[in-house]
Design a protein around this motif. Structure first.
Motif, short mmCIF file in Angstrom:
data_model
loop_
_atom_site.label_atom_id
_atom_site.label_comp_id
_atom_site.label_asym_id
_atom_site.label_seq_id
_atom_site.Cartn_x
_atom_site.Cartn_y
_atom_site.Cartn_z
N LEU A 1 -8.57 17.42 -33.94
CA LEU A 1 -8.29 17.97 -32.62
C LEU A 1 -7.77 16.84 -31.73
CD1 LEU A 1 -11.53 20.14 -32.23
CD2 LEU A 1 -9.32 20.81 -33.22
N LYS A 2 -6.45 16.69 -31.66
CA LYS A 2 -5.83 15.54 -31.00
C LYS A 2 -6.19 15.46 -29.52
CE LYS A 2 -3.61 14.22 -34.69
NZ LYS A 2 -4.05 13.02 -35.44
N SER A 3 -6.13 16.59 -28.84
CA SER A 3 -6.41 16.57 -27.41
C SER A 3 -7.85 16.17 -27.13
CB SER A 3 -6.12 17.95 -26.81
OG SER A 3 -6.35 17.97 -25.42
N LEU A 4 -8.77 16.67 -27.93
CA LEU A 4 -10.18 16.31 -27.77
C LEU A 4 -10.39 14.84 -28.13
CD1 LEU A 4 -13.06 17.16 -27.15
CD2 LEU A 4 -13.30 17.91 -29.53
N GLN A 5 -9.71 14.34 -29.15
CA GLN A 5 -9.80 12.93 -29.50
C GLN A 5 -9.38 12.06 -28.32
OE1 GLN A 5 -7.51 12.12 -33.05
NE2 GLN A 5 -8.50 13.76 -34.20
N ARG B 1 -11.60 9.35 -26.12
CA ARG B 1 -11.22 7.94 -25.99
C ARG B 1 -11.07 7.52 -24.54
NH1 ARG B 1 -6.79 9.08 -30.64
NH2 ARG B 1 -8.15 8.89 -32.43
N HIS B 2 -10.53 8.39 -23.73
CA HIS B 2 -10.37 8.06 -22.31
C HIS B 2 -11.72 7.96 -21.62
CE1 HIS B 2 -6.39 10.39 -22.94
NE2 HIS B 2 -6.31 9.15 -23.36
N PHE B 3 -12.60 8.89 -21.96
CA PHE B 3 -13.94 8.85 -21.40
C PHE B 3 -14.67 7.58 -21.81
CE2 PHE B 3 -18.51 9.80 -21.81
CZ PHE B 3 -18.79 10.17 -20.50
N PHE B 4 -14.53 7.19 -23.07
CA PHE B 4 -15.18 5.99 -23.59
C PHE B 4 -14.73 4.75 -22.82
CE2 PHE B 4 -15.66 2.51 -26.68
CZ PHE B 4 -16.97 2.71 -27.10
N PHE C 1 -11.95 -8.57 -43.01
CA PHE C 1 -12.23 -8.10 -41.66
C PHE C 1 -10.96 -7.72 -40.90
CE2 PHE C 1 -15.72 -10.91 -42.87
CZ PHE C 1 -16.81 -10.10 -42.60
N ASN C 2 -11.13 -6.77 -39.98
CA ASN C 2 -10.04 -6.29 -39.16
C ASN C 2 -9.68 -7.34 -38.12
OD1 ASN C 2 -8.27 -4.85 -37.52
ND2 ASN C 2 -9.42 -2.95 -37.72
N GLN C 3 -8.46 -7.84 -38.18
CA GLN C 3 -8.02 -8.86 -37.22
C GLN C 3 -7.14 -8.29 -36.12
OE1 GLN C 3 -6.75 -11.81 -40.49
NE2 GLN C 3 -7.32 -13.17 -38.80
N LEU C 4 -6.86 -7.00 -36.19
CA LEU C 4 -6.03 -6.39 -35.16
C LEU C 4 -6.79 -6.37 -33.83
CD1 LEU C 4 -4.59 -3.34 -37.13
CD2 LEU C 4 -3.48 -5.53 -36.67
N SER C 5 -6.07 -6.60 -32.75
CA SER C 5 -6.71 -6.60 -31.44
C SER C 5 -7.07 -5.18 -31.06
CB SER C 5 -5.78 -7.20 -30.39
OG SER C 5 -4.60 -6.42 -30.28
N ARG C 6 -8.13 -5.04 -30.31
CA ARG C 6 -8.48 -3.72 -29.78
C ARG C 6 -7.48 -3.38 -28.68
NH1 ARG C 6 -13.20 -1.77 -31.50
NH2 ARG C 6 -14.67 -3.22 -32.47
N LYS C 7 -6.97 -2.18 -28.71
CA LYS C 7 -6.02 -1.78 -27.68
C LYS C 7 -6.09 -0.28 -27.50
CE LYS C 7 -2.21 -1.58 -31.00
NZ LYS C 7 -0.86 -2.05 -31.31
N GLU C 8 -5.51 0.19 -26.43
CA GLU C 8 -5.50 1.61 -26.12
C GLU C 8 -4.41 2.26 -26.95
OE1 GLU C 8 -6.16 2.24 -21.61
OE2 GLU C 8 -5.30 0.26 -21.89
N PHE C 9 -4.79 2.76 -28.12
CA PHE C 9 -3.78 3.32 -29.00
C PHE C 9 -3.38 4.72 -28.59
CE2 PHE C 9 -8.02 3.63 -30.74
CZ PHE C 9 -8.19 4.98 -30.96
#
Length: 434
Positions: free
Chosen positions: A147-151, A155-158, A277-285
């Motif tokens: 459910l893309k819209s709910l996802q 994420r925005h709420f988080f 380990f994941n080396q990608l930076s955290r970002k607003e995907f």
């Protein structure tokens, strides 16, 4: 005697099925229904043709090559949920409950009717996401049923204010499904440090160990229940002091090779690529953010207008947009703004927010750019209220268009005041998902 040409005329059929008829069918389905579903030992009747008319699944099941003739057993859902689900086929207004929504969503997906799924998604978006205790449960459903819209709303709420820290410390996170844990550990939150994600990860592992009757303080046990989920922690964003404390406190959590890799990541060794380990930076995907100067403009009104006597001390703008946007700020049509107050209320958050902002006046264009220190997520209804102590010293006003389309985002404005057509907001700065 010749009959002449055939005479044709359209007549309204008073017996045509309408909503009143469908409501009666729904109410009488126990008596007139021609198919029986066995749900939790209860018999729930319905009409084959009604279900098949809407659902490809039921059309194939009832009228396919080998149609079901007898009673149909439905497993995995409650009888109350199945009754709520049947409303979709008969009623123009459905009544959904938090208790049964997961089962109803499951049935809606099985029915292969996207409209039913969308209704369930909207229910979840506006009844569950904005509660800390329900966040992980809502996000699990969003990911499980794609459910893309709910996802996006989760994420925005988080990422809003300090909600991420509350979610990570909530019992819902500690008790979430193992399959969901890696997804949660990839969420972005500006207010969170990497150590916050790690501590939440360990709290989850300790709860899992207790459920399996294992020592929750043993690093080997913790790693056994975590598995590869821990590789979603961006250890390269930690300080060496933070990792040293972790390493000494949880003996056996990392292998020797893993510890070396983490130290290389923290030390920013040139060209080093971790195998684990994941080396990608955290970002607003959720966003591909465009330039902050992405704007929609209001229409200019001639200063010679007879009704332009001056601008009020306050201005209210209320608009509706069909896409998610990030509100970055406003452009005011004067350089003399003085002491100004701004209130923003967005339906996506259901909160009123007084943003901190900076101002920059441009005398060459006689305008002031107001930029929020942090962008505000908004979709659907957004209300902006500006107020200052004195009247606005400005000769030119601006009409706000009824409808504006910019970069595929529609903004539909509503007049808050009878004379709301006059505005001192010249432009609104935003960015949106491409």
């Amino acid at each position: 005697m010749s009959q002449g040409k055939n005479y044709k005329r359209h007549h309204l059929n008073p017996l045509l099925i309408n909503q009143t008829t469908m409501k009666k069918l729904y109410a009488d389905r126990g008596e007139t229904g021609d198919v029986s579903f066995i749900v939790e030992s209860e018999v729930i009747r319905a009409h084959r043709c009604v279900l098949a008319t809407h659902s490809p699944k039921y059309k194939a099941q009832f009228y396919g090559v080998q149609p079901d003739q007898g009673e149909i057993r439905v497993d995995g859902v409650s009888a109350d949920a199945f009754r709520e689900f049947l409303q979709f086929f008969y009623l123009d207004e459905v009544f959904l409950t938090q208790k049964n929504i997961e089962d109803v969503l499951n049935l809606a997906c099985q029915s292969l009717v996207n409209t039913f799924v969308n209704v369930c998604e909207e229910f979840l978006k506006y009844s569950s996401v904005l509660l800390i205790d329900n966040f992980c449960w809502s996000y699990r459903l969003a990911m499980l049923y794609d459910l893309k819209s709910l996802q996006n709303k989760c994420r925005h709420f988080f990422n809003y204010k300090t909600y991420a820290l509350k979610v990570l410390a909530n019992a819902g996170f500690e008790n979430c499904d193992r399959e969901l844990l890696p997804e949660l550990l990839q969420l972005y939150a500006e207010k969170c440090k990497e150590i916050d994600y790690f501590n939440a990860c360990i709290a989850w592992a300790k709860t899992a160990c207790k459920l399996e009757n294992k020592d929750p303080e043993n690093g080997v046990n913790l790693r056994a229940v975590l598995g590869d989920a821990i590789t979603n922690i961006r250890f390269g964003n930690m300080t060496i002091e933070e990792f040293a404390e972790i390493h000494s406190k949880y003996d056996g959590l990392f292998s020797t090779d893993e510890s070396i890799e983490i130290m290389y990541m923290i030390g920013k060794v040139n060209g080093f690529k971790s195998k684990r380990f994941n080396q990608l930076s955290r970002k607003e995907f959720e966003f591909t953010v465009k330039k902050v100067d992405t704007i929609f403009e209001c229409d200019r009104v001639s200063s010679k207008s007879e009704d332009r006597k001056g601008l009020r001390r306050e201005e209210k703008i209320w608009f509706y947009c069909i896409k998610l946007i990030k509100l970055h700020g406003l452009v005011i049509a004067t350089t003399n703004i003085g002491d100004i107050k701004i209130l923003v209320a967005c339906s996506i958050e259901h909160f009123e927010y007084c943003p901190k902002f900076t101002t920059k006046s441009k005398t060459d264009t006689n305008e002031t750019i107001i930029t929020f220190d942090q962008p505000i997520f908004c979709t659907n209804s957004c209300f902006i209220h500006l107020e200052r102590d004195s009247w606005w010293n400005n000769k030119d006003g601006y009409y706000v268009k009824d409808t504006i389309e910019s970069h595929g985002t529609h903004f539909i404005f509503n007049r808050v005041d009878p004379d709301g057509s006059v505005s001192f907001v010249k432009r609104i700065l935003y960015s949106c998902r491409e």
